[in-house]
Design an enzyme around this catalytic site. Structure first.
Site, PDB file in Angstrom:
ATOM      1  N   VAL A  58       0.832  -1.203   0.000  1.00 42.76           N
ATOM      2  CA  VAL A  58       0.000   0.000   0.000  1.00 42.76           C
ATOM      3  C   VAL A  58       0.870   1.259   0.000  1.00 42.76           C
ATOM      4  O   VAL A  58       0.585   2.218  -0.714  1.00 42.76           O
ATOM      5  CB  VAL A  58      -0.983   0.004   1.189  1.00 42.76           C
ATOM      6  CG1 VAL A  58      -1.842   1.259   1.186  1.00 42.76           C
ATOM      7  CG2 VAL A  58      -1.875  -1.235   1.147  1.00 42.76           C
ATOM      8  N   CYS A  59       1.947   1.245   0.770  1.00 39.74           N
ATOM      9  CA  CYS A  59       2.840   2.420   0.801  1.00 39.74           C
ATOM     10  C   CYS A  59       3.502   2.638  -0.558  1.00 39.74           C
ATOM     11  O   CYS A  59       3.623   3.773  -1.019  1.00 39.74           O
ATOM     12  CB  CYS A  59       3.896   2.251   1.894  1.00 39.74           C
ATOM     13  SG  CYS A  59       3.181   2.194   3.560  1.00 39.74           S
ATOM     14  N   THR A  60       3.900   1.557  -1.198  1.00 44.37           N
ATOM     15  CA  THR A  60       4.491   1.673  -2.527  1.00 44.37           C
ATOM     16  C   THR A  60       3.466   2.220  -3.508  1.00 44.37           C
ATOM     17  O   THR A  60       3.778   3.134  -4.296  1.00 44.37           O
ATOM     18  CB  THR A  60       5.033   0.310  -3.006  1.00 44.37           C
ATOM     19  OG1 THR A  60       6.035  -0.129  -2.083  1.00 44.37           O
ATOM     20  CG2 THR A  60       5.628   0.411  -4.396  1.00 44.37           C
ATOM     21  N   LEU A  81       2.997   6.105  -2.739  1.00 43.10           N
ATOM     22  CA  LEU A  81       4.119   6.960  -3.135  1.00 43.10           C
ATOM     23  C   LEU A  81       4.291   6.961  -4.650  1.00 43.10           C
ATOM     24  O   LEU A  81       4.642   7.997  -5.231  1.00 43.10           O
ATOM     25  CB  LEU A  81       5.398   6.535  -2.424  1.00 43.10           C
ATOM     26  CG  LEU A  81       5.611   7.107  -1.015  1.00 43.10           C
ATOM     27  CD1 LEU A  81       6.007   8.559  -1.061  1.00 43.10           C
ATOM     28  CD2 LEU A  81       4.461   6.906  -0.072  1.00 43.10           C
TER      29      LEU A  81
END
Length: 156
Positions: free
Chosen positions: A45-47, A50
């Protein structure tokens, strides 16, 4: 204490890359600022988040906005994450969790880990006040990207 819309922002300095720092004071009052707190580099999810901001980078640059990712990962990890995902803006390390705590976006515990940043997005206008604040209690939920972009466009 959680930072809210209308709050005046106090500058902070965080590690950027190995051995370098970025001081928010160098940007306050000069340009609009987007702060993206996220739990961990290299997670799905963070990838996705960003990389979405990476892909929307031209729109934010056209709005004269400085974008900063902030994670509790070490500066070595954030540097590698930034390089591998070709992120055009700095990703800062809040390894000591001081800024995440001050901004009220720190989980006491997430999946058995203590002191993890929540997923959050803040827009700061040139007036040095928070124009937009979004904090998720669920790390799987991404911000509304159009809402963030519109908040930048509408900020002072």
């Amino acid at each position: 204490m959680r930072i809210s819309v209308g709050d005046r922002v106090e500058p902070f300095t965080l590690a950027h890359e190995a051995g370098g720092t970025i001081d928010l004071a160098d940007h306050l009052g000069r340009e609009r600022i987007v702060l993206l707190f996220f739990p961990f580099a290299f997670t799905s999810v963070c990838t996705a988040e960003l990389c979405r901001f990476r892909d929307d980078w031209p729109a934010f640059a056209a709005l004269d906005a400085a974008v900063f990712g902030i994670s509790v990962d070490s500066p070595f990890v954030t540097s590698r994450f930034r390089a591998e995902e070709d992120i055009p803006f700095p990703i800062l390390s809040d390894f000591n969790r001081t800024v995440s705590r001050d901004w009220g976006v720190l989980y006491e515990e997430l999946m058995g880990l203590r002191g993890v940043a929540k997923r959050a997005a803040f827009v700061i206008g040139r007036d040095e006040k928070v124009a937009y604040a979004w904090v998720s209690e669920d790390p799987r939920v991404e911000p509304d990207y159009e809402e963030v972009r519109q908040a930048v466009a509408d900020s002072a």
